[in-house]
Design a protein around this motif. Sequence first.
Motif, short mmCIF file in Angstrom:
data_model
loop_
_atom_site.label_atom_id
_atom_site.label_comp_id
_atom_site.label_asym_id
_atom_site.label_seq_id
_atom_site.Cartn_x
_atom_site.Cartn_y
_atom_site.Cartn_z
N ILE A 2 0.84 -1.20 0.00
CA ILE A 2 0.00 0.00 0.00
C ILE A 2 0.87 1.25 0.00
O ILE A 2 1.81 1.38 0.80
N ASP A 3 0.58 2.16 -0.89
CA ASP A 3 1.33 3.42 -1.02
C ASP A 3 0.84 4.41 0.04
O ASP A 3 -0.31 4.85 0.01
N LEU A 4 1.73 4.76 0.96
CA LEU A 4 1.37 5.70 2.03
C LEU A 4 1.82 7.13 1.73
O LEU A 4 1.62 8.03 2.55
N SER A 5 2.41 7.36 0.57
CA SER A 5 2.92 8.70 0.25
C SER A 5 1.84 9.78 0.24
O SER A 5 2.13 10.94 0.61
N PRO A 6 0.56 9.47 -0.13
CA PRO A 6 -0.45 10.52 -0.03
C PRO A 6 -0.64 11.05 1.39
O PRO A 6 -0.97 12.23 1.57
N HIS A 27 -7.59 12.96 5.09
CA HIS A 27 -8.99 12.52 5.01
C HIS A 27 -9.11 11.41 3.98
O HIS A 27 -9.51 11.64 2.83
N GLY A 28 -8.75 10.20 4.38
CA GLY A 28 -8.87 9.08 3.47
C GLY A 28 -10.30 8.74 3.13
O GLY A 28 -10.59 8.19 2.05
N ARG A 29 -11.23 9.10 4.01
CA ARG A 29 -12.62 8.68 3.84
C ARG A 29 -13.32 9.37 2.67
O ARG A 29 -14.43 9.00 2.30
N GLY A 30 -12.66 10.37 2.08
CA GLY A 30 -13.23 11.01 0.90
C GLY A 30 -13.11 10.15 -0.35
O GLY A 30 -13.71 10.47 -1.38
N GLU A 59 1.34 -4.65 9.69
CA GLU A 59 2.43 -4.00 8.95
C GLU A 59 2.05 -2.59 8.53
O GLU A 59 2.82 -1.63 8.71
N VAL A 60 0.86 -2.44 7.94
CA VAL A 60 0.42 -1.11 7.52
C VAL A 60 0.25 -0.20 8.73
O VAL A 60 0.68 0.97 8.71
N GLU A 61 -0.37 -0.72 9.79
CA GLU A 61 -0.54 0.10 10.99
C GLU A 61 0.82 0.57 11.52
O GLU A 61 0.98 1.75 11.84
N TYR A 62 1.78 -0.34 11.57
CA TYR A 62 3.12 0.00 12.05
C TYR A 62 3.74 1.09 11.17
O TYR A 62 4.33 2.07 11.68
#
Length: 308
Positions: A2-6, A27-30, A59-62
């Motif tokens: 998963i790309d977390l750069s945004p 605001h990911g929920r948009g 992993e993503v949470e970390y």
Amino acid sequence: MIDLSPIEDELQNNSQELNEEFRRLFHGRGGIWEDIRSITVDSIDNVLLLQFFYDFGQEVEYNVVKLLQKYMQNSRHDTLILKRRYVRGGESEVVTGNVTGEEVAIENGMKFRLNLLSNQNIGYFGDMKNGRSFIESIAKGKRVLNLFSYTCGFSLFARRGGASEVINVDMSKGALSVGMKNHAINDLETKGISFLPYNILKSFPKLKRKGPFDIIIIDPPTFQKGSFEATNDYRKIIQRLPELASNECTLLACLNSPDHTEEFLKEQIKELAGEFVYERRLPNLNEYKSLDESRSLKNLVFQRKMQL
């Protein structure tokens, strides 16, 4: 992967001129970033609030936590709280720093008491900021009915704007209790302010006796088990508007449901309370931008215009 750069980009974009006031940083929920649409990050003075609405795995949470801790090295924040909203009943964790229990969200100088470690909502919804500012701007000398008042944010701004009376109605005695405290910590006079723990759909005769009202605010949850379901119940309130409203009443009809567009509200009001004429939709805050604005928060302003 998963790309977390945004998240990094939005943190930087929304941190300009950051101060003690509440601000949504991511605001990911948009729905703009599909892979991370269930993540939000808020700035609350010195606190960062990270919320997961979906279980992405450890992993993503970390990685998101590490990203935020790196960001905190050069920000105003010394506390990071993680809320796992997808867990039944909710789950909260203080990752870094500490929570005193005295935290507040500040909006245009107004304070809201928070419970940052609560299982679900913290006591404040930042996306309604423009709606509260609108009510403050028209409240002078007006009698206000605030339906589904929660912790009474609209009441705070109505009173600061000079409202002569505000009736706050919500089923939750706990939320109304916090609303009373919100008035107190802002040194707002509560004479003429009422806090009524009513089931709104069963209380129209009582509310009619307290009317008529110059401003009516309807800000319901999309779904509240046993008490409200927007698809079927919003119309039950709309059809009772004429008996609650003054002749020149302003209506702010709100709905934050991706399953309903603004036409849902417009059509029901035209059908059931046709003397309320649509004027405009209040803009949403930029930091709550959505892939499809028709599915995002809807704050619609109507004006009652009686036929002669």
